[in-house]
Design a protein around this motif. Structure first.
Motif, short mmCIF file in Angstrom:
data_model
loop_
_atom_site.label_atom_id
_atom_site.label_comp_id
_atom_site.label_asym_id
_atom_site.label_seq_id
_atom_site.Cartn_x
_atom_site.Cartn_y
_atom_site.Cartn_z
N ARG A 49 0.85 -1.19 0.00
CA ARG A 49 0.00 0.00 0.00
C ARG A 49 0.88 1.24 0.00
O ARG A 49 1.95 1.24 0.58
N GLY A 50 0.43 2.27 -0.62
CA GLY A 50 1.20 3.51 -0.66
C GLY A 50 0.63 4.40 -1.72
O GLY A 50 -0.49 4.18 -2.19
N GLY A 66 0.97 9.35 -9.01
CA GLY A 66 0.16 10.14 -8.09
C GLY A 66 0.92 11.36 -7.58
O GLY A 66 2.09 11.26 -7.25
N GLU A 67 0.27 12.52 -7.56
CA GLU A 67 0.92 13.72 -7.04
C GLU A 67 0.68 13.82 -5.55
O GLU A 67 -0.45 13.66 -5.08
N LEU A 68 1.75 14.12 -4.81
CA LEU A 68 1.69 14.10 -3.36
C LEU A 68 0.54 14.93 -2.80
O LEU A 68 -0.15 14.51 -1.87
N GLU A 69 0.35 16.14 -3.36
CA GLU A 69 -0.63 17.03 -2.75
C GLU A 69 -2.06 16.50 -2.85
O GLU A 69 -2.94 16.93 -2.12
N TYR A 70 -2.31 15.54 -3.75
CA TYR A 70 -3.66 15.01 -3.89
C TYR A 70 -3.85 13.69 -3.15
O TYR A 70 -4.94 13.13 -3.15
N VAL A 71 -2.77 13.17 -2.57
CA VAL A 71 -2.88 11.89 -1.85
C VAL A 71 -3.56 12.14 -0.50
O VAL A 71 -3.29 13.14 0.16
N ASP A 72 -4.46 11.25 -0.10
CA ASP A 72 -5.14 11.46 1.19
C ASP A 72 -4.14 11.28 2.34
O ASP A 72 -3.10 10.65 2.20
N ILE A 75 4.86 7.00 4.56
CA ILE A 75 6.12 7.48 5.14
C ILE A 75 6.60 6.48 6.20
O ILE A 75 7.77 6.10 6.22
N LEU A 76 5.66 6.03 7.03
CA LEU A 76 6.02 5.05 8.06
C LEU A 76 6.54 3.75 7.47
O LEU A 76 7.44 3.12 8.00
#
Lengths: 204, 204
Positions: free
Chosen positions: B173-174, B179-185, B193-194
């Motif tokens: 999962r990730g 995918g653009e970071l600013e649109y990721v939930d 990140i974890l």
């Protein structure tokens, strides 16, 4: 798509032929039906087969009907001197839902569209002419879409109907009720200014 | 809706029962079919009847199949020591399309969902356990949706599979590729990140 079953693939392809149904939607619908009871799927398919087998078109107005003549044409409450000309049965349903019309209908079965190879002879125009020849009709309302095909059909019908002693009218065009001016397209707005009506008529 | 025909109404109601198909869409689809040739409608309905009548579920993996055992389970090219557990046949098709997986599948036929009254006994979990008992399986990949139902099912299966000597894994999962970071939930971004991985693994 990689189908694991030819039967599944066939059913999905059949669903995918429906207008506006893509491959993914088709698969979802077929898998849904596959999960249902046998009796439910049988009811689904037989409803279609029955419709296709038994359906009739009213011999007066050509609307879809279970009988030779539809309920609206049979009703003594309807005003037979006014005929509302529409494209198909959906328009009849839409107008019936308004509860504003007491006349009868005439379903053309389409609109003149040279691009799609649909000419006047493909529509039920001859049937309309015959109804007018009987002489009891006073007004013909052309309730067709405000598209190029609709306008072409209106123009054609208007010329055809001129020889009869009937009032030919078209449904009003303008901004929709509840429509905000800034979102109305320019043509509609421009035309609705040119075809403005006295305030008293609008609130009538 | 004011239907002029009971037959039409029945067919529209049957179509309207399909998921995501409203009354208006149902009417559009039925009227479309009504315009088609008899043979085409017959082909449409018989494809569904045939599917419902003849369809089988592979007795190994429970995937939809035309035969007793599906093509994937029969193929000598597939690695029988790896089982990918999925919800339904659509997931098999999606994973097959990636061309990244050479093992076999196990189709649960749903996910555990107490809200919808679907418990473990409604899924083909017993069949999976039996395949593991035969001892040839080394890894089970749980490729289920990242939803509450998916997670519940993963948790249940993980506890069930612990007693066997198999590697149990879940798909990564990730953030999606492209995918653009600013649109990721936030949850996905926080978790990704974890659960960060060394650069060498990501490009492998």
């Amino acid at each position: 798509m990689n189908f694991s079953s030819k039967l599944l693939q066939n059913a999905v392809e059949e669903f995918g032929r429906l207008p506006g149904v893509g491959k993914k939607t088709a698969l979802r619908l077929v898998l849904h039906l596959l999960k249902q009871q046998d009796a439910e799927v049988a009811r689904f398919t037989s409803s279609l087969n029955l419709l296709k087998e038994k359906i009739q078109y009213c011999k007066e107005c050509y609307n879809i009907s279970d009988e030779e003549v539809c309920e609206i044409c049979l009703s003594v409450k309807r005003d037979k001197s006014t005929i509302c000309v529409v494209e198909d049965t959906r328009d009849v349903m839409a107008i019936e839902n308004t509860n504003q019309y007491q006349g009868v209908y005439h379903v053309l079965g389409g609109l003149i569209s040279p691009m799609d190879g649909i000419g006047p002879s493909d529509l039920k125009i001859e049937g309309l002419i015959q109804r007018l020849r009987q002489g009891a009709v006073k007004e013909v309302i052309l309730a067709l879409s405000a598209t190029m095909e609709g306008d072409t059909t209106i123009f054609y019908l208007y010329r055809k109907l001129k020889e009869f002693d009937v009032q030919v009218s078209t449904i009003a065009r303008g901004i929709a009720f509840g429509g905000e001016l800034e979102y109305v397209d320019e043509i509609t707005l421009g035309r609705s200014i040119l075809t403005r009506v006295p305030y008293e008529r609008n609130v009538g």
